[in-house]
Design an enzyme around this catalytic site. Structure first.
Site, PDB file in Angstrom:
ATOM      1  N   GLU A   1      10.628  10.354  15.622  1.00  0.00           N
ATOM      2  CA  GLU A   1      10.827   9.415  14.504  1.00  0.00           C
ATOM      3  C   GLU A   1      11.910   9.957  13.575  1.00  0.00           C
ATOM      4  OE1 GLU A   1       6.374   7.756  14.036  1.00  0.00           O
ATOM      5  OE2 GLU A   1       6.567   9.754  13.229  1.00  0.00           O
TER       6      GLU A   1
ATOM      7  N   GLY B   1       3.375  20.808   6.632  1.00  0.00           N
ATOM      8  CA  GLY B   1       4.078  20.345   7.836  1.00  0.00           C
ATOM      9  C   GLY B   1       4.648  18.953   7.614  1.00  0.00           C
ATOM     10  N   HIS B   2       4.011  18.171   6.760  1.00  0.00           N
ATOM     11  CA  HIS B   2       4.538  16.864   6.362  1.00  0.00           C
ATOM     12  C   HIS B   2       4.635  16.872   4.848  1.00  0.00           C
ATOM     13  CE1 HIS B   2       5.348  12.698   5.787  1.00  0.00           C
ATOM     14  NE2 HIS B   2       4.978  12.312   6.994  1.00  0.00           N
TER      15      HIS B   2
ATOM     16  N   CYS C   1       8.357   3.182   6.370  1.00  0.00           N
ATOM     17  CA  CYS C   1       8.063   4.268   5.416  1.00  0.00           C
ATOM     18  C   CYS C   1       9.322   5.053   5.065  1.00  0.00           C
ATOM     19  CB  CYS C   1       7.058   5.261   5.996  1.00  0.00           C
ATOM     20  SG  CYS C   1       5.387   4.648   6.120  1.00  0.00           S
TER      21      CYS C   1
ATOM     22  N   HIS D   1      12.318  14.447  11.293  1.00  0.00           N
ATOM     23  CA  HIS D   1      11.481  13.281  11.001  1.00  0.00           C
ATOM     24  C   HIS D   1      11.930  12.656   9.668  1.00  0.00           C
ATOM     25  CE1 HIS D   1       7.685  11.365   9.594  1.00  0.00           C
ATOM     26  NE2 HIS D   1       7.534  11.091  10.878  1.00  0.00           N
TER      27      HIS D   1
ATOM     28  N   CYS E   1       0.516   3.891   8.611  1.00  0.00           N
ATOM     29  CA  CYS E   1       1.218   4.437   7.444  1.00  0.00           C
ATOM     30  C   CYS E   1       2.054   3.374   6.728  1.00  0.00           C
ATOM     31  CB  CYS E   1       2.090   5.626   7.844  1.00  0.00           C
ATOM     32  SG  CYS E   1       3.219   5.273   9.198  1.00  0.00           S
ATOM     33  N   CYS E   2       2.707   2.490   7.473  1.00  0.00           N
ATOM     34  CA  CYS E   2       3.690   1.594   6.844  1.00  0.00           C
ATOM     35  C   CYS E   2       3.078   0.462   5.995  1.00  0.00           C
ATOM     36  CB  CYS E   2       4.628   1.013   7.884  1.00  0.00           C
ATOM     37  SG  CYS E   2       5.561   2.256   8.807  1.00  0.00           S
TER      38      CYS E   2
ATOM     39  N   GLU F   1      11.921   3.400  10.542  1.00  0.00           N
ATOM     40  CA  GLU F   1      10.534   3.208  10.087  1.00  0.00           C
ATOM     41  C   GLU F   1      10.505   2.666   8.656  1.00  0.00           C
ATOM     42  OE1 GLU F   1       7.963   6.620  10.614  1.00  0.00           O
ATOM     43  OE2 GLU F   1       6.442   5.745   9.271  1.00  0.00           O
TER      44      GLU F   1
HETATM   45  O1  FUB Z   1       2.408  11.653   9.808  1.00  0.00           O
HETATM   46  C1  FUB Z   1       2.075  10.726   8.808  1.00  0.00           C
HETATM   47  C2  FUB Z   1       2.904   9.469   8.956  1.00  0.00           C
HETATM   48  O2  FUB Z   1       2.594   8.855  10.196  1.00  0.00           O
HETATM   49  C3  FUB Z   1       4.402   9.685   9.026  1.00  0.00           C
HETATM   50  O3  FUB Z   1       5.028   9.716   7.802  1.00  0.00           O
HETATM   51  C4  FUB Z   1       4.836   8.534   9.835  1.00  0.00           C
HETATM   52  O4  FUB Z   1       6.134   8.682  10.359  1.00  0.00           O
HETATM   53  C5  FUB Z   1       3.771   8.433  10.878  1.00  0.00           C
HETATM   54  O5  FUB Z   1       4.049   9.314  11.917  1.00  0.00           O
HETATM   55 ZN    ZN Z   2       5.207   4.413   8.343  1.00  0.00          ZN
END
Ligand code: FUB
Ligand code: ZN
Length: 627
Positions: free
Chosen positions: A311, A184-185, A329, A259, A407-408, A327
């Site tokens: 996002e 999903g990511h 990231c 995203h 995350c960042c 963002e």
């Molecule tokens: O879902 C993991 C990370 O958290 C994403 O890459 C960011 O955008 C934040 O939502």
């Molecule tokens: Zn981030």
């Protein structure tokens, strides 16, 4: 289509006014602070609980899982940053603590290789059942990346073996046993390519390709999963598969959608695979997506993601300056994508974007003290509104210390400490200089050492000193903004126009000890106008000098929203100010200030008066009082 250039990180050492300082901050401030946060030792900071989660999962402590479902990734990103930092700055005590953390991860790993503290602790949830939300493959990806980095930095296989065991399990389930689904990511795809580069085991590349190929097929995996699942993490909604770029098979995707971080991580993996396999269709999809981003959906700073809702990317030319997501990231992910495209084809358009995003919306993510971070990087902020009212809540006017969804900051730490990997590249015939950051690179294959001395971007002079003895093409990038430059080889002027190809200046010779190549880019400040399709920028101008986007702050100018730059205004480059924002070259520009009669609405036109606007590099904004 095959990879044309590659580079080895271990051969580049940064020695640069701007980026040595950033690396020092990452190593001396961010990594230790992050470690303390992860260990829940920082009073007042967001609770992390990540070490605690691993201890509970290992059966060494009692308790509940705490944090985001992807909390494990914070520890992996920390370990990845630690790995690069150990290359720059060996630190036995840190190395020992990293080994201890790795040992804890190993103790939490299940006998079959599974490791994810959310699912180990919450036994009621089935593994790999909620791929859309649960980030299991995302966390595995970050573990694999950390493992690759730790192995490359230290030669130790401890984390690599844990990661391989997990990757082997995922291969077994998704390829051998044919379990449908994909992350999903996205993240594991690009990580598996790294594992493949290190181990040379084709199965890891095949697994990356498998996930890329499965994505977006019909019947749609996430629709099935959603219908089947009786538990959720955030919610059932699955109405727009563009969110995770599964709306179409990847080769049919023509627009950057959904995203932004997911998108650019996926495009990076696609480019990595296309570069390896030489597949034209996949490469063409990458190129189409690249063009869509950089020609229609990217901010001047290189930031991407125009909305806080999901996002995400929105539509072409929709680039609001104040409600932007941008963002950090996602900016880092765009640099990843640029690097992969550059490895396939050395064309300056990729490195120009890599530079744009680095000098503007990546380093803007961290304060000059290394203690505060932007998640979103707005181009316009209004005290009292930005970070306060509902639609501007995400676009903070000052960098917070840390985030619950962290995350960042760790992404910045791993990016800054691995920055050496982005400066040079080489293939059989050529050494490329992509980014102009003071550094020393050594090519074993070509038996040459190149030292780049520069004060770029304060000044436009690059001095390359060669030692060794070897014949090859040396190709340095000529940034897209360069209008005038001069080039000297030892004491002779060279005509650079004849050496230009795809934005690089190629010089072939037998390079020998003592050779010096001096490049002088004319660093004029310039006004930039957006396409008239960008409604947010209608009637506006931005100011850049070299790769730097400039901005105005109230600390230098008083209230900003009533200041205008007339079309005829000239920009003056001021002297380097070592005491301003850790050292910057400010600009000044003629401006007009308008003043209204004070009523909300009036028939009296505002009065105009002359003013001077002082500008500073955008990355350094929000390091003084709010404004
Ligand atoms: O879902 C993991 C990370 O958290 C994403 O890459 C960011 O955008 C934040 O939502
Ligand atoms: Zn981030």
């Amino acid at each position: 289509m095959k990879n044309n250039s590659s580079t080895s990180y271990q051969n580049v050492k940064i020695n640069d006014r701007l980026f040595t300082a950033y690396q020092k901050l990452a190593i001396g401030t961010v990594i230790p602070y992050q470690e303390a946060v992860l260990r829940d030792e920082v009073a007042g900071a967001e609770k992390s609980h990540v070490f605690a989660n691993f201890r509970i999962a290992a059966g060494e402590a009692e308790g509940e899982f705490y944090g985001f479902v992807f909390q494990d990734s914070d520890l992996y990103k920390w370990l990845e940053a630690v790995s690069y930092s150990l290359k720059i700055n060996p630190d036995p005590a840190l190395s020992k603590r990293a080994d201890e953390a790795i040992s804890l991860i190993g103790r939490a790993q299940q006998p079959d290789g599974y490791i994810n503290t959310y699912f180990i602790i919450n036994k009621q949830y089935e593994r790999f059942a909620n791929l859309r939300e649960a980030h299991e493959l995302y966390c595995a990806g970050h573990m694999i990346e950390a493992a690759a980095a730790y192995f490359e930095a230290t030669g130790k296989r401890n984390l690599l073996e844990i990661a391989r065991k997990k990757a082997d399990l995922i291969y077994e389930i998704f390829v051998k046993q044919n379990k449908p689904g994909y992350p999903g990511h996205q993240e594991i795809e690009l990580a598996l390519m790294r594992l493949y580069y290190i181990t040379k085991e084709a199965k890891y590349r095949n697994l990356a390709e498998h996930f890329i190929n499965e994505r977006g097929k019909q019947p749609h995996y996430f629709d099935d999963e959603n219908a089947r699942l009786d538990w959720v993490i955030w919610g059932k909604s699955n109405d727009d598969n563009r969110y995770n770029q599964s709306h179409l098979p990847v080769r049919e995707q023509k627009e950057a959608a959904g995203h932004a971080v997911r998108a650019v991580y996926m495009y990076t993996a696609m480019a990595g695979i296309a570069g390896e396999t030489g597949e034209k269709e996949l490469y063409d999809a990458c190129e189409t997506l690249w063009m869509n981003i950089t020609e229609k959906r990217m901010y001047l700073t290189g930031a991407i993601g125009s909305t806080a809702f999901s996002e995400a990317f929105t539509g072409d030319y929709d680039l609001p300056n104040d409600t932007i997501y941008g963002e950090t990231c996602a900016s880092i992910g765009l640099a990843f994508f640029a690097k992969k495209m550059l490895e396939i084809k050395p064309d300056s358009k990729y490195a120009d974007v890599m530079e744009r995003v680095l000098y503007n919306s990546i380093i803007s993510g961290m304060s000059l003290s290394g203690t505060n971070f932007f998640y979103c990087n707005p181009l316009e902020a209004e005290p009292g509104v930005s970070g306060v009212t509902h639609s501007y809540f995400h676009a903070k006017p000052q960098r917070p210390e840390w985030y619950a969804c962290a995350c960042c900051p760790p992404n910045l730490a791993r990016f800054l400490t691995s920055l050496g990997d982005y400066l040079f590249a080489e293939n059989e015939k050529t050494i490329f200089s992509h980014l102009f950051i003071g550094s020393i690179m050594e090519s074993r294959a070509k038996n040459i050492k190149i030292t780049l001395e520069t004060d770029y971007p304060n000044q436009g002079i690059l001095t390359y000193r060669f030692s060794g003895n070897s014949e090859f093409d040396f190709a340095f990038r000529v940034p897209d903004w360069v209008k005038n430059m001069s080039l000297m080889l030892n004491r002779s002027q060279i005509d650079y126009e004849s050496c230009l190809k795809n934005g690089y200046c190629y010089i072939n010779k037998r390079w020998a000890d003592g050779d010096i190549l001096t490049v002088n880019f004319d660093l004029q400040a310039r006004k930039i106008y957006a396409s008239d399709k960008v409604r947010a920028n209608s009637g506006k101008t931005a100011v850049m000098r070299g790769p730097l986007v400039y901005c105005a702050e109230e600390a230098d100018n008083g209230k900003l929203q009533n200041l205008f730059i007339p079309r005829y205004a000239k920009i003056k480059v001021l002297d380097y100010d070592k005491d301003l924002l850790n050292g910057v070259v400010p600009l000044s520009v003629e401006a007009i200030r308008i003043t209204s009669d004070g009523n909300l609405y009036s028939e009296t036109p505002p009065a105009e008066s002359g003013a001077t606007l002082k500008l500073i590099p955008y990355y350094a904004w929000a390091n003084r009082e709010e404004g």
